[in-house]
Design a protein around this motif. Structure first.
Motif, short mmCIF file in Angstrom:
data_model
loop_
_atom_site.label_atom_id
_atom_site.label_comp_id
_atom_site.label_asym_id
_atom_site.label_seq_id
_atom_site.Cartn_x
_atom_site.Cartn_y
_atom_site.Cartn_z
N UNK A 179 0.94 -1.34 -0.02
CA UNK A 179 0.32 -0.02 -0.17
C UNK A 179 0.90 1.00 0.03
N UNK A 180 1.99 1.03 0.59
CA UNK A 180 2.53 2.53 0.61
C UNK A 180 4.27 2.07 0.16
N UNK A 181 5.18 2.75 -0.16
CA UNK A 181 6.33 2.23 -0.38
C UNK A 181 7.69 1.55 0.88
N UNK A 182 6.77 2.32 2.26
CA UNK A 182 7.40 1.50 2.96
C UNK A 182 7.44 -0.14 3.07
N UNK A 183 5.80 -0.63 2.88
CA UNK A 183 5.89 -1.77 3.02
C UNK A 183 6.94 -2.80 2.58
N UNK A 184 7.41 -2.14 1.49
CA UNK A 184 8.39 -2.72 0.66
C UNK A 184 9.49 -3.33 1.48
N UNK A 185 9.90 -2.95 2.58
CA UNK A 185 10.88 -3.40 3.75
C UNK A 185 10.56 -4.76 4.17
N UNK A 186 8.93 -5.33 3.96
CA UNK A 186 9.22 -6.12 4.07
C UNK A 186 9.04 -7.93 2.99
N UNK A 187 9.17 -7.01 1.55
CA UNK A 187 9.44 -8.14 0.53
C UNK A 187 10.66 -8.65 -0.19
N UNK A 188 10.81 -9.57 -0.50
CA UNK A 188 11.92 -9.51 -0.36
C UNK A 188 12.20 -8.72 -1.98
N UNK A 189 13.80 -8.50 -1.88
CA UNK A 189 14.44 -7.41 -2.88
C UNK A 189 15.30 -8.05 -3.95
N UNK A 190 14.89 -7.65 -4.87
CA UNK A 190 15.96 -8.87 -5.95
C UNK A 190 17.58 -7.06 -5.96
N UNK A 191 17.93 -7.26 -6.01
CA UNK A 191 19.63 -6.04 -6.09
C UNK A 191 20.59 -6.56 -7.18
N UNK A 192 20.70 -6.06 -7.66
CA UNK A 192 22.43 -6.00 -8.50
C UNK A 192 23.49 -5.43 -7.59
N UNK A 193 24.45 -6.09 -8.15
CA UNK A 193 25.91 -5.89 -7.82
C UNK A 193 26.67 -5.55 -8.50
N UNK A 194 27.25 -4.49 -8.07
CA UNK A 194 28.67 -3.77 -8.67
C UNK A 194 28.75 -2.38 -8.84
N UNK A 195 28.64 -1.92 -10.26
CA UNK A 195 28.85 -0.40 -10.48
C UNK A 195 27.51 0.35 -9.61
N UNK A 196 28.63 1.76 -9.98
CA UNK A 196 27.44 2.65 -9.75
C UNK A 196 26.54 2.74 -10.45
N UNK A 197 26.49 2.27 -11.87
CA UNK A 197 25.01 2.51 -12.85
C UNK A 197 23.94 2.11 -12.42
N UNK A 198 24.30 1.42 -11.96
CA UNK A 198 23.28 -0.21 -11.54
C UNK A 198 22.62 0.78 -10.05
N UNK A 199 20.59 0.85 -10.61
CA UNK A 199 20.08 1.41 -9.70
C UNK A 199 20.15 1.02 -8.03
N UNK A 200 19.96 1.89 -7.66
CA UNK A 200 20.34 1.75 -5.77
C UNK A 200 18.52 1.48 -4.92
N UNK A 201 18.59 0.72 -4.27
CA UNK A 201 17.02 0.29 -3.14
C UNK A 201 17.01 1.86 -2.16
#
Length: 300
Positions: A179-201
Motif C-alpha cells: 500500500x505504501x513504499x515502506x511496505x516493501x521493506x518486508x518483501x524480497x528485494x532483487x538487488x544488483x551487484x557492482x557498478x555505480x550505474x546500477x539502480x540502488x534501493x
C-alpha cells in the motif's frame, strides 16, 4: 581442385539424389533424361567411382550417399549467400554498438520501425560494456549509458530513464499489493551487484522518505536482464529502469509499484567520432534515434 566438375554437372547430381529416377530429375532440370545420364556418367568418370546403382529406381552407392549431403549443402549455402548479397545491394552498412541490455530491451524491438523508415540502411548491432575507440575495425557509432562526458567525441543526449519497483502478478498474489513504499521493506528485494550505474534501493527508499537500516535481499544478480527475469519468475521485487521493462509493463507480466520514480543519475547518449555525425546515413540514423528517444522520454 582438378576433381571439381562443372556446376551443371554437380547440379544434375544434386537433383538426381532427390528423385526416384533420372526421368523425374530431368523434368526438374528441364533437360532430357539422356542429358542427365550423360552428366552423371561424366561425374563418375571424373571421380573414378560409381555414384548410383542403376535399376528401376535410383539408389545411391555408399560413395554417392557420402557425397550427396556435401553437394546439397554447397548449393544451399551458395543460394543463401547470393540471396543475402542481393538484398544488401545498394544499402549503406552502419555498425552500431551499445550495451546488451539496452539492445535487447529497448533498441531491438524498435529496429523494424527503422527498417521501414530507412530501408537504405543495413544496421549491424554489436553489444559490449567496454569502451570503444572507433578504430576501422570497430563500430561506426555507439549508444552509451553514462554521465555524458565524452570530450574527444561527438555526443548527443538521447533520454533519461526513471527508476521504480516492479513485481510479477504471481508475487503480488502471494504476498499482496503493497500500500505504501515502506511496505516493501518486508518483501524480497532483487538487488544488483557492482557498478555505480546500477539502480540502488537505498536511493529509491530515500526518495520515498523511508528509513531503511538493512534491505531484505532475495538474491543479488549480475546484470539487468537477469534481474528482470528473476522478477518475472516471481522471485522478488526488482528496481527497474523504465526503458528496460516497456514490453513487460505493456503485456502485464510485470506490474509497476507506486507512481514514485527516481530519475536515473545517468542517461543515454549517441556518440561517434567528430565529423561522422554529418555523414548522410549516420544523420538519418541519428534523426530516427532522436525521434524514438523523445517519444520514449515523454512516456517516462
Amino acid at each position: 581442385m582438378r576433381d571439381l566438375p562443372p556446376t551443371a554437372t554437380l547440379r544434375a547430381f544434386e537433383v538426381a539424389t532427390r528423385h526416384a529416377s533420372f526421368t523425374s530429375a530431368s523434368e526438374e532440370l528441364h533437360v532430357t533424361q539422356s542429358a542427365v545420364s550423360h552428366q552423371l556418367r561424366h561425374l563418375e568418370a571424373l571421380w573414378g567411382m560409381a555414384l548410383f546403382q542403376r535399376g528401376k529406381s535410383n539408389t545411391l552407392t555408399p560413395a554417392g550417399a557420402a557425397l550427396a549431403p556435401v553437394v546439397r549443402e554447397f548449393f544451399a549455402r551458395l543460394e543463401a549467400t547470393l540471396s543475402e548479397l542481393r538484398a544488401q545491394e545498394g544499402r549503406q552498412p552502419l555498425k552500431v554498438s551499445t550495451t546488451y541490455s539496452f539492445a535487447l530491451k529497448w533498441l531491438l524491438p524498435r529496429l523494424p520501425a527503422l527498417a521501414q523508415a530507412h530501408p537504405e540502411l543495413l544496421v549491424t548491432l554489436e553489444t559490449t560494456d567496454t569502451a570503444i575507440h572507433f578504430t576501422p575495425a570497430e563500430p561506426d557509432v555507439a549508444i552509451r549509458f553514462g554521465p555524458g562526458h565524452y570530450p574527444s567525441l561527438f555526443s548527443e543526449f538521447l533520454f533519461r530513464e526513471q527508476i521504480f519497483p516492479v513485481a510479477s502478478p504471481a508475487l503480488l498474489a502471494r504476498l499482496g499489493m503493497p500500500r505504501k513504499p515502506a511496505d516493501l521493506r518486508r518483501y524480497p528485494l532483487l538487488t544488483r551487484a557492482g557498478a555505480d550505474m546500477v539502480p540502488k534501493w537505498d536511493l529509491w527508499f530515500q526518495q520515498a522518505g523511508v528509513s531503511v537500516s538493512a534491505l531484505r535481499e532475495s538474491v543479488r544478480l549480475a546484470d539487468t536482464n537477469m534481474t528482470i527475469e528473476a522478477a518475472l519468475l516471481g522471485q522478488g521485487v526488482a528496481l527497474a529502469r523504465s526503458g528496460h521493462v516497456e514490453q513487460e509493463l505493456a503485456n502485464g507480466s510485470l506490474v509497476r509499484l507506486f507512481e514514485l520514480a527516481l530519475p536515473s543519475p545517468l542517461a543515454y547518449y549517441f556518440v561517434c567520432p567528430k565529423g561522422v555525425e554529418t555523414q548522410p546515413h549516420v544523420a538519418s540514423f541519428r534523426a530516427w534515434l532522436q525521434a524514438q528517444s523523445q517519444a520514449a522520454g515523454a512516456r517516462y
